[in-house]
Scaffold this active site. Sequence first.
Site, PDB file in Angstrom:
ATOM      1  N   THR A 172      62.966 -90.013 -82.739  1.00  0.00           N
ATOM      2  CA  THR A 172      63.528 -91.264 -83.234  1.00  0.00           C
ATOM      3  C   THR A 172      63.129 -92.441 -82.355  1.00  0.00           C
ATOM      4  O   THR A 172      63.242 -92.401 -81.127  1.00  0.00           O
ATOM      5  CB  THR A 172      65.058 -91.177 -83.310  1.00  0.00           C
ATOM      6  OG1 THR A 172      65.422 -90.155 -84.251  1.00  0.00           O
ATOM      7  CG2 THR A 172      65.656 -92.500 -83.771  1.00  0.00           C
TER       8      THR A 172
ATOM      9  N   GLY B  52      70.108 -88.435 -76.235  1.00  0.00           N
ATOM     10  CA  GLY B  52      70.506 -89.834 -76.331  1.00  0.00           C
ATOM     11  C   GLY B  52      69.420 -90.766 -76.807  1.00  0.00           C
ATOM     12  O   GLY B  52      69.359 -91.937 -76.423  1.00  0.00           O
ATOM     13  N   LEU B  53      68.531 -90.244 -77.663  1.00  0.00           N
ATOM     14  CA  LEU B  53      67.457 -91.059 -78.272  1.00  0.00           C
ATOM     15  C   LEU B  53      66.551 -91.714 -77.235  1.00  0.00           C
ATOM     16  O   LEU B  53      66.145 -92.874 -77.390  1.00  0.00           O
ATOM     17  CB  LEU B  53      68.032 -92.134 -79.205  1.00  0.00           C
ATOM     18  CG  LEU B  53      68.851 -91.647 -80.396  1.00  0.00           C
ATOM     19  CD1 LEU B  53      69.247 -92.835 -81.290  1.00  0.00           C
ATOM     20  CD2 LEU B  53      68.084 -90.612 -81.210  1.00  0.00           C
TER      21      LEU B  53
ATOM     22  N   CYS C 264      72.885 -89.387 -85.645  1.00  0.00           N
ATOM     23  CA  CYS C 264      72.726 -88.766 -84.333  1.00  0.00           C
ATOM     24  C   CYS C 264      74.071 -88.637 -83.638  1.00  0.00           C
ATOM     25  O   CYS C 264      74.779 -89.643 -83.463  1.00  0.00           O
ATOM     26  CB  CYS C 264      71.778 -89.582 -83.459  1.00  0.00           C
ATOM     27  SG  CYS C 264      71.536 -88.865 -81.812  1.00  0.00           S
TER      28      CYS C 264
END
Length: 286
Positions: free
Chosen positions: A28, A54-55, A112
Amino acid sequence: MLLNASGCLDALVAPDVARSLDAFVTKTVTPLQRDGNTPVRIAETDVGMLNSIGLANPGIDRFLTSNLPRLEQLGVPLWVSVGGFGTDHYADLCSRLDDYASVSAIELNVSCPNVEAPAESAAQIVAAARLATRKPLWAKLSPAVPDVGEVAKAAQAAGADGLSLVNTIRGLKLDMRTLRPALGPGQGGLSGPALKPIALAAVATCYRATGLPIVGMGGIRTGLDALEFVAVGARHVAVGTTLFADPDAPARIRMELHAAAREHGWNTSEDAYAVAHEDSLSLRTT
């Protein structure tokens, strides 16, 4: 098609694995660079894996100037996963990607579990993204909602072309020595075998609710697992956690899928599409 679940494969580190897929889904991408959550970020459990990444990502600017040109060299269709903290973030990301011919589709990560969720609903995000791009939009949904079918119908009405089902669900593991959370942030997203029954139910529900094409994912380790997702209404399947332990999984699962279909009396796996619904559909029409 056989794809990877977003975040479960770094195509720049393992290009041959990415080339064994029918399309590669990126990790992402967010508007700005993110370092991610505090380590520890990954923990194994008896029933799967917890992650709280946590992206972490380079942000859209660096992705477009550095990552995307290298991904284009893979020679496979690219799906770009995007995420943000408001509808304007998603709309801007989709607009930035719209003119790149190498981007075959955009996956909207609206679910998410490891970051603060956007205040807006999935439908609002899809609607904003739809106005910003001509690319096919796939909404990635969470099963951790009261009625995932209603969320799917709202995303469809807002302009989603397909659904990705499912994202991970929140879980917690304790360190047995300290009885404190094993992950730095505490909780994380659970993937792997425990997620499969939940994912199958979500795919079945959203197939009946929308009829949209679905990428099914969650606990797929074998070709038979993949065939089950096809049977409940997934047009495509994605492999996630299995890739960490078995980089050859895409080729293996593809062969096993064809074999499992033949063992069940079908010429191809496509013949098994939505067969799990046939009895209920026939009852509905009589």
